[in-house]
Design an enzyme around this catalytic site. Structure first.
Site, PDB file in Angstrom:
ATOM      1  N   GLN A 142       0.842  -1.194   0.000  1.00  0.00           N
ATOM      2  CA  GLN A 142       0.000   0.000   0.000  1.00  0.00           C
ATOM      3  C   GLN A 142       0.876   1.241   0.000  1.00  0.00           C
ATOM      4  O   GLN A 142       2.075   1.173   0.288  1.00  0.00           O
ATOM      5  CB  GLN A 142      -0.945  -0.002   1.189  1.00  0.00           C
ATOM      6  N   ASP A 292      -0.076  -3.153 -15.797  1.00  0.00           N
ATOM      7  CA  ASP A 292      -1.192  -2.969 -14.865  1.00  0.00           C
ATOM      8  C   ASP A 292      -1.805  -1.581 -15.056  1.00  0.00           C
ATOM      9  O   ASP A 292      -1.733  -0.724 -14.165  1.00  0.00           O
ATOM     10  CB  ASP A 292      -0.683  -3.147 -13.423  1.00  0.00           C
TER      11      ASP A 292
END
Length: 565
Positions: A142, A292
């Site tokens: 994260q 991605d």
């Protein structure tokens, strides 16, 4: 005082392993069972059979719910499966795509423990400010916004989830065990679960190494250094570790935040063009691409001019490559499509890893022939009018209904293209994806002036090799027939009733005598037709050198046919 993430105890490991094995065993078994049913039916010629999508959706919904609770690798596995049209039909794939947006963040205490463990310093010494709430959460890490103590620069701190190495090892072992069980007791020749495991394992280990991600980011920075339409954030060299990465903070607007783009008066069509151009440059020119491209990883920089928007790319943990060998095979697929040669396409697909050993290539050729029949002869103008979703669905049906497998690099490519289609049409409904792709595709296939020399050399080499075979074929056929006629070789025709008809001299049947008389002419005729067709096609696409070579070869074949008379 430095804080360390608590180690997972033995009992917790056993409980987790049991839950993961139970989840994977049922999920993979249902996927395998439906795929087997469809493949076997279509191998018998029954192309109407479809997978039970409702059953697959039910099991994948259960997988998604449990994966979110287990976290880390199970979420990553669901995201990985969402790219695999060889494993799941389109409606089932859609169930897993939302996993990207459902990842819960770790507590801030865990984040601090990882940072302090990596840098061997208190977090307050490293950053004068770090936000407790993460700005983005993914399956393996994260991101938190922070300010560097040394320079006062605003940065993004990417932190891996705690105990990542231990959890990855445990879950990969569980996945490997489940695949071993399935492959041990059932026939998996049409679904390459071992290959699936190897590809997934490789991509996971690449993505959890932030040193590799930093190297990827620096490579992208070099690739786009002269392109003012694309921005790659800087990496802070002094803060690169395997588990923490500090990157330049980018203020901007997500590509799918249409209201914010309109409020800033950003030219959305120009954003779509620049984003897609950047990706086609990666696909076709450099062979190294960001794998991605969801909207959370692509921004329009906040300081951009409305009519000259700058597109910024983030998160370089997942990348794909297209090698020279892959490019040659992709060209074969293209030329196979142009010439309606399913056999050439299947050979190229096998070299690229799409078709495993022992696959029924005849069945695959038949399936590809159906696609060629449907789309062959479609002009670029007509292609623009086709719905890309319909084309994608046809390809997905082909992949799912046959013993195909998708190498990870191509799964990434397919996902990237699919995401780009959605993003570009969302930004600008009148955006013409095919038109932007065409110049890059022509260059990639060697159909423009810049690539003509390389293409001519390849075509000439192939034609010379094929020409040698074709020129020697009449002589080989005559030699074979001479050996048969002299009794050096016996020919047995299986599954034919024995005939008692008239026989030629030396006891040989009349059919062989006819073959001896006509074998040379037939092969020369085939050579003439192939060379003539190739010459006409190559001259039409402005490759005059190879085209005239083919036409000359056709002339020689015609003369040979005349002399054979």
């Amino acid at each position: 005082m430095q804080r360390k993430a608590p180690h997972i105890n033995r009992f917790s490991q056993l409980i987790r392993s049991f839950r993961v094995v139970r989840l994977l065993l049922w999920t993979l078994w249902v996927i395998y069972r439906e795929r087997r049913r469809v493949v076997r039916a279509r191998a018998r010629g029954n192309y109407e059979v479809q997978p039970n999508t409702d059953v697959l959706i039910d099991v994948l919904i259960a997988f998604r719910q449990t994966a979110i609770k287990l976290g880390v690798l199970m979420i990553k596995l669901g995201q990985f499966m969402s790219t695999r049209a060889d494993l799941l039909p389109e409606r089932a794939l859609a169930v897993l795509t939302s996993l990207q947006d459902e990842v819960p963040p770790e507590s801030f205490d865990h984040v601090v423990s990882v940072i302090e463990s990596e840098y061997k310093k208190p977090v307050d010494e490293l950053f004068s400010k770090i936000e407790k709430n993460c700005t983005a959460a993914a399956s393996l890490g994260q991101v938190h916004k922070a300010v560097l103590s040394k320079t006062g620069e605003t940065v993004a701190v990417k932190v891996q989830r705690p105990n990542i190495d231990q959890l990855v090892t445990m879950d990969l072992n569980s996945l490997r065990f489940v695949i071993w069980v399935i492959t041990k007791f059932v026939d998996t020749s049409f679904i390459d679960l071992q290959g699936f495991y190897r590809e997934f394992r490789r991509t996971v280990y690449e993505e959890i190494d932030f040193v590799t991600e930093a190297a990827n980011a620096k490579r992208f920075k070099e690739m786009f250094k002269d392109d003012h339409t694309v921005y790659i954030p800087n990496i802070y060299e002094d803060y690169i570790t395997r588990r923490v990465l500090v990157i330049e903070w980018i203020d901007g607007i997500k590509l799918n935040d249409y209201a914010a783009l309109d409020a800033a008066k950003i030219n959305r069509l120009e954003v779509a063009k620049r984003t897609v151009n950047a990706y086609f440059y990666q696909f076709f020119e450099t062979g190294f691409f960001h794998a991605d491209p969801h909207p959370g990883n692509i921004f329009v920089k906040a300081d951009s001019s409305p009519d000259e928007p700058v597109v910024a790319f983030l998160d370089f943990g997942m990348v794909g490559t297209i090698t020279k060998v892959m490019k040659r095979s992709l060209r074969d697929i293209f030329f196979g499509f142009i010439t309606r040669d399913a056999h050439l396409m299947v050979g190229a697909l096998a070299r690229l890893g799409f078709i495993g050993d022992g696959a029924n290539q005849v069945a695959i050729e038949k399936a590809i022939a159906l696609i060629l029949e449907q789309y062959h002869g479609v002009t670029l103008g007509q292609m623009r009018e086709l719905e890309m979703d319909d084309i994608t669905q046809d390809i997905v049906n082909l992949l799912y209904g046959q013993p195909f497998r998708i190498p990870a690099q191509f799964a990434f490519t397919g996902r990237a293209v699919g995401t780009l289609l959605g993003v570009s049409t969302g930004l600008a409904p009148n955006f013409n994806f095919i038109e932007v792709a065409t110049p890059y595709a022509r260059s990639f296939m060697g159909l423009d002036a810049n690539s003509a020399r390389e293409t001519i050399q390849e075509v000439l080499t192939q034609l010379l090799e094929n020409g040698k075979v074709l020129l020697s074929l009449p002589r080989s056929v005559e030699s074979l027939i001479t050996r048969i006629d002299s009794g050096q070789m016996e020919v047995k025709l299986a599954n034919l009733p024995q005939t008692r008809g008239r026989r030629g001299r030396n006891g040989n049947g009349g059919g062989v005598a006819v073959a001896a008389a006509s074998g040379g002419r037939v092969s020369l005729l085939l050579m003439f037709l192939a060379s003539m067709g190739g010459g006409v096609y190559l001259t039409n696409i402005h490759l005059e050198g190879p085209g005239w070579f083919c036409l000359g070869l056709a002339g020689l074949a015609a003369l040979g046919t005349l002399f054979k008379r």
